[in-house]
Design a protein around this motif. Structure first.
Motif, mmCIF file in Angstrom:
data_model
loop_
_atom_site.group_PDB
_atom_site.id
_atom_site.type_symbol
_atom_site.label_atom_id
_atom_site.label_comp_id
_atom_site.label_asym_id
_atom_site.label_seq_id
_atom_site.Cartn_x
_atom_site.Cartn_y
_atom_site.Cartn_z
ATOM 1 N N PRO A 66 0.821 -1.215 0.000
ATOM 2 C CA PRO A 66 0.000 0.000 0.000
ATOM 3 C C PRO A 66 0.853 1.263 0.000
ATOM 4 C CG PRO A 66 0.076 -0.949 2.199
ATOM 5 C CD PRO A 66 0.786 -1.916 1.294
ATOM 6 N N GLY A 67 0.296 2.329 -0.584
ATOM 7 C CA GLY A 67 0.890 3.654 -0.482
ATOM 8 C C GLY A 67 2.257 3.797 -1.116
ATOM 9 N N GLY A 68 2.964 4.841 -0.658
ATOM 10 C CA GLY A 68 4.318 5.088 -1.130
ATOM 11 C C GLY A 68 4.538 6.470 -1.712
ATOM 12 N N LEU A 69 3.457 7.222 -1.970
ATOM 13 C CA LEU A 69 3.617 8.546 -2.591
ATOM 14 C C LEU A 69 3.025 9.666 -1.738
ATOM 15 C CD1 LEU A 69 2.886 7.845 -6.383
ATOM 16 C CD2 LEU A 69 5.098 8.227 -5.284
ATOM 17 N N SER A 70 2.875 9.441 -0.453
ATOM 18 C CA SER A 70 2.304 10.476 0.417
ATOM 19 C C SER A 70 3.114 11.762 0.329
ATOM 20 C CB SER A 70 2.277 9.986 1.868
ATOM 21 O OG SER A 70 1.372 8.914 2.008
ATOM 22 N N GLY A 71 2.408 12.874 0.169
ATOM 23 C CA GLY A 71 3.058 14.179 0.105
ATOM 24 C C GLY A 71 3.514 14.590 -1.276
ATOM 25 N N LYS A 72 3.612 13.648 -2.223
ATOM 26 C CA LYS A 72 4.018 13.971 -3.588
ATOM 27 C C LYS A 72 2.828 14.542 -4.365
ATOM 28 C CE LYS A 72 8.218 12.372 -3.144
ATOM 29 N NZ LYS A 72 9.388 13.291 -3.177
ATOM 30 N N ILE A 73 3.125 15.361 -5.371
ATOM 31 C CA ILE A 73 2.084 15.938 -6.220
ATOM 32 C C ILE A 73 2.261 15.394 -7.632
ATOM 33 C CG2 ILE A 73 1.096 18.045 -7.179
ATOM 34 C CD1 ILE A 73 2.001 19.534 -4.707
ATOM 35 N N ILE A 74 1.218 14.723 -8.127
ATOM 36 C CA ILE A 74 1.228 14.101 -9.452
ATOM 37 C C ILE A 74 0.285 14.886 -10.360
ATOM 38 C CG2 ILE A 74 0.865 11.982 -10.760
ATOM 39 C CD1 ILE A 74 3.039 11.711 -8.642
ATOM 40 N N LEU A 75 0.760 15.253 -11.533
ATOM 41 C CA LEU A 75 -0.046 15.993 -12.510
ATOM 42 C C LEU A 75 -0.323 15.134 -13.734
ATOM 43 C CD1 LEU A 75 -1.239 18.540 -13.975
ATOM 44 C CD2 LEU A 75 1.119 19.085 -14.657
ATOM 45 N N ASP A 76 -1.594 15.100 -14.134
ATOM 46 C CA ASP A 76 -1.969 14.534 -15.434
ATOM 47 C C ASP A 76 -2.628 15.659 -16.224
ATOM 48 O OD1 ASP A 76 -2.914 13.261 -17.657
ATOM 49 O OD2 ASP A 76 -3.856 11.591 -16.593
ATOM 50 N N PRO A 77 -1.931 16.243 -17.202
ATOM 51 C CA PRO A 77 -2.454 17.417 -17.910
ATOM 52 C C PRO A 77 -3.542 17.100 -18.931
ATOM 53 C CG PRO A 77 -0.326 16.805 -18.797
ATOM 54 C CD PRO A 77 -0.569 15.896 -17.633
ATOM 55 N N ARG A 131 -8.924 -3.539 -4.254
ATOM 56 C CA ARG A 131 -8.289 -4.851 -4.294
ATOM 57 C C ARG A 131 -7.611 -5.025 -5.645
ATOM 58 N NH1 ARG A 131 -12.876 -9.474 -5.196
ATOM 59 N NH2 ARG A 131 -13.699 -8.697 -7.178
ATOM 60 N N GLU A 132 -6.659 -5.945 -5.678
ATOM 61 C CA GLU A 132 -5.891 -6.177 -6.896
ATOM 62 C C GLU A 132 -5.888 -7.659 -7.258
ATOM 63 O OE1 GLU A 132 -4.663 -4.065 -8.941
ATOM 64 O OE2 GLU A 132 -4.997 -2.248 -7.756
ATOM 65 N N ARG A 133 -5.762 -7.918 -8.542
ATOM 66 C CA ARG A 133 -5.702 -9.288 -9.039
ATOM 67 C C ARG A 133 -4.354 -9.902 -8.684
ATOM 68 N NH1 ARG A 133 -8.293 -12.592 -13.024
ATOM 69 N NH2 ARG A 133 -7.319 -14.627 -12.730
ATOM 70 N N VAL A 134 -4.385 -11.138 -8.230
ATOM 71 C CA VAL A 134 -3.163 -11.871 -7.904
ATOM 72 C C VAL A 134 -2.912 -12.878 -9.017
ATOM 73 C CG1 VAL A 134 -1.990 -13.293 -6.194
ATOM 74 C CG2 VAL A 134 -3.681 -11.606 -5.460
ATOM 75 N N ILE A 135 -1.691 -12.904 -9.542
ATOM 76 C CA ILE A 135 -1.391 -13.781 -10.674
ATOM 77 C C ILE A 135 -0.104 -14.556 -10.433
ATOM 78 C CG2 ILE A 135 -2.539 -12.285 -12.341
ATOM 79 C CD1 ILE A 135 0.200 -11.261 -13.182
ATOM 80 N N LYS A 170 -6.702 -16.573 -2.989
ATOM 81 C CA LYS A 170 -7.784 -16.045 -3.803
ATOM 82 C C LYS A 170 -7.209 -15.295 -5.001
ATOM 83 C CE LYS A 170 -10.832 -15.468 0.205
ATOM 84 N NZ LYS A 170 -11.638 -14.505 1.002
ATOM 85 N N LYS A 171 -8.056 -15.058 -6.001
ATOM 86 C CA LYS A 171 -7.602 -14.363 -7.203
ATOM 87 C C LYS A 171 -7.447 -12.868 -6.979
ATOM 88 C CE LYS A 171 -9.351 -17.644 -10.622
ATOM 89 N NZ LYS A 171 -10.213 -17.818 -11.815
ATOM 90 N N PHE A 172 -8.082 -12.336 -5.928
ATOM 91 C CA PHE A 172 -7.967 -10.916 -5.618
ATOM 92 C C PHE A 172 -7.546 -10.755 -4.163
ATOM 93 C CE2 PHE A 172 -10.710 -10.875 -9.287
ATOM 94 C CZ PHE A 172 -10.340 -9.731 -9.979
ATOM 95 N N VAL A 173 -6.779 -9.704 -3.903
ATOM 96 C CA VAL A 173 -6.344 -9.420 -2.545
ATOM 97 C C VAL A 173 -6.630 -7.952 -2.239
ATOM 98 C CG1 VAL A 173 -3.977 -8.876 -3.279
ATOM 99 C CG2 VAL A 173 -4.423 -9.530 -0.910
ATOM 100 N N GLU A 174 -7.150 -7.683 -1.052
ATOM 101 C CA GLU A 174 -7.411 -6.308 -0.635
ATOM 102 C C GLU A 174 -6.097 -5.611 -0.291
ATOM 103 O OE1 GLU A 174 -10.116 -6.664 2.618
ATOM 104 O OE2 GLU A 174 -11.867 -6.980 1.326
ATOM 105 N N ILE A 175 -5.972 -4.363 -0.725
ATOM 106 C CA ILE A 175 -4.782 -3.571 -0.409
ATOM 107 C C ILE A 175 -5.118 -2.741 0.830
ATOM 108 C CG2 ILE A 175 -3.045 -1.983 -1.282
ATOM 109 C CD1 ILE A 175 -3.263 -4.611 -2.846
#
Length: 472
Positions: free
Chosen positions: A65-76, A408-412, A422-427
């Protein structure tokens, strides 16, 4: 500055998980699918890209989970908002801009936390009032029980001239093929619905235009030459089949419209004339997509909708102002996206039992389609059928809000036994929502998950120099 993305990227893993998501994106990322948008990218791919921007190596793992707290991401050019949703889940602040209004409205609706119970109460109130106003136009008499029942959808054929004679074109005379091989189809002469037979006892020469299938090459012994009628697009279509369910036996039924059904359609056409939609407001302007419409004699967007569909839209618009802004935005986008399944550009793909009632929606081929067999859906049908408000609320809002609360994300591959059986795991710890701010000054390192939305050209954004960490 060198970042992990400059030197490495888990290409094989990205391909595997994207292939699974690509055909069912709305199941993998339901919260970002409130409204139709084009060329959406896989959320899993952008999660992987963003993970390579994480400083701490342990948090670069796809399932961490997480990893970008405090960062600012722009999609123009945010479009469907994939970058914004994936980044805000990782704790980042996000800035999204787009020239079009729909991306901004959709991002505002789906990134703003709204209590699901409150949304459900409002939707129930909205749907109940809307159904009361619209449902009477979608009623018929069940041919089996004689009871009144709701029409699920109506199938139309398009009127054309062929070799100087009026005909009605359909994609196929066969409406349904059951698993046992039995069929439901139309008689090409009298338009009767035939069950498990292709033989009708009607005279060879009737008083109705012949039904011709798509691809017909000859007619009346001569090469077929077709000409479109020069009348409004919606008037070119005539109803051929009503599809409903027996109130007692519950099975799907196909019936030809009777006199009562035609009277209801006439009443809807009469009501259309009094609806306060200004023709000038819906004139089709020149453009790349317009070139698909105007050569067919379609000059106004209103002509793409049946009278009952416009009645539905009118009453929905009348009901929306009573709700609070955040609720109104969600319900308004729900109605807007329902038009993808409720126009005379929708086709029928319910021939096989596995896809009973499935709608070929307006943009199924990423462009306008012009079906011979058009499907007029009943948007207020009480069951969760394809393209109805009931179904769309379930898939676009209820499922989306639940997922936003616990993504949740797919597990492969090998991860399946290591992380989960399970095929999906909660983050755990992630949430797909944030708090809207009026500028980047509201995005501090101490806070997290703030979002700023800008509508307009991205050639010159009103952002301070150096105010964003990454553009994705």
């Amino acid at each position: 500055m060198t970042i992990p993305l400059d030197t490495e990227f888990p290409t094989d893993f990205a391909n595997q998980i994207a292939q699974l998501e690509a055909y069912n994106k709305h199941h993998y990322r339901p919260n970002s699918y409130l409204h139709k948008w084009w060329a959406r990218r896989c959320g899993s791919t952008f999660r992987l890209i963003l993970k390579q921007l994480v400083a701490a190596e342990v948090q670069r793992d796809y399932y961490a989970p997480g990893g970008l707290s405090g960062k600012i991401i722009l999609d123009p050019m945010m479009g469907g908002g994939t970058t914004l949703h994936e980044a805000i889940r990782l704790g980042a602040h996000v800035v999204g801009a787009d020239l079009e209004p729909i991306p901004v409205l959709q991002a505002r609706a789906t990134l703003t936390q709204v209590d699901l119970a409150e949304l459900e109460r409002a939707y129930k109130q909205f749907y109940t009032a809307l159904r009361k106003a619209v449902a009477p136009y979608f009623q018929t008499i069940c041919p089996e029980s004689g009871l009144e029942t709701a029409v699920n959808y109506t199938l139309y054929g398009v009127q054309r001239m062929c070799n100087g004679r009026p005909v009605i074109m359909v994609d196929s005379l066969v409406l349904r093929v059951e698993t046992d091989g039995s069929t439901i189809q139309l008689c090409s002469r009298c338009h009767a619905v035939l069950v498990d037979t292709a033989v009708c006892g009607c005279p060879n020469e009737g008083d109705k235009p012949s039904l011709l299938e798509k691809g017909t090459k000859t007619f009346a012994g001569e090469p077929a030459e077709f000409v479109d009628l020069e009348i409004p697009y919606y008037q070119r279509y005539v109803p051929l089949v009503l599809v409903t369910r027996c109130p007692r036996q519950k099975q799907l039924l196909f019936k030809a419209p009777d006199e009562r059904d035609m009277t209801l359609l006439d009443e809807a056409n009469e009501m259309r004339q009094s609806l306060p939609f200004g023709l000038a407001d819906f004139t089709i302007d020149p453009g790349r997509k317009s070139r698909q419409l105007t050569p067919r004699g379609i000059e106004n967007y209103l002509d793409l909708f049946s009278s009952r569909q416009l009645i539905y839209l009118y009453h929905a618009i009348q009901l929306l102002p009573q709700f609070e802004p955040e609720i109104r935005l969600n319900l308004g986008l729900l109605v807007s996206t329902s038009l993808e399944f409720n126009s005379m550009l929708c086709g029928y793909k319910g021939k096989n039992k596995r896809r009973a009632g499935a709608i070929r929606h307006t943009f199924s081929h990423h462009a306008y389609s012009f079906p011979y067999t058009a499907l007029e859906n009943n948007p207020v049908y009480p069951r969760k059928a394809s393209g109805t408000l009931q179904k769309l609320f379930q898939s676009r809002i209820r499922n989306g809000r639940r997922w936003a609360r616990q993504p949740r994300e797919r597990v492969i591959g090998n991860q399946l036994s290591v992380i989960s059986k399970k095929k999906f795991v909660e983050i755990l710890g992630e949430r797909d929502w944030g708090v809207e701010v009026g500028g980047v000054d509201g995005m501090t390192p101490e806070s997290s998950q703030r979002f700023l939305l800008l509508q307009g050209s991205s050639t010159q954004l009103d952002l301070p120099d150096g105010s964003v960490d990454f553009i994705v």
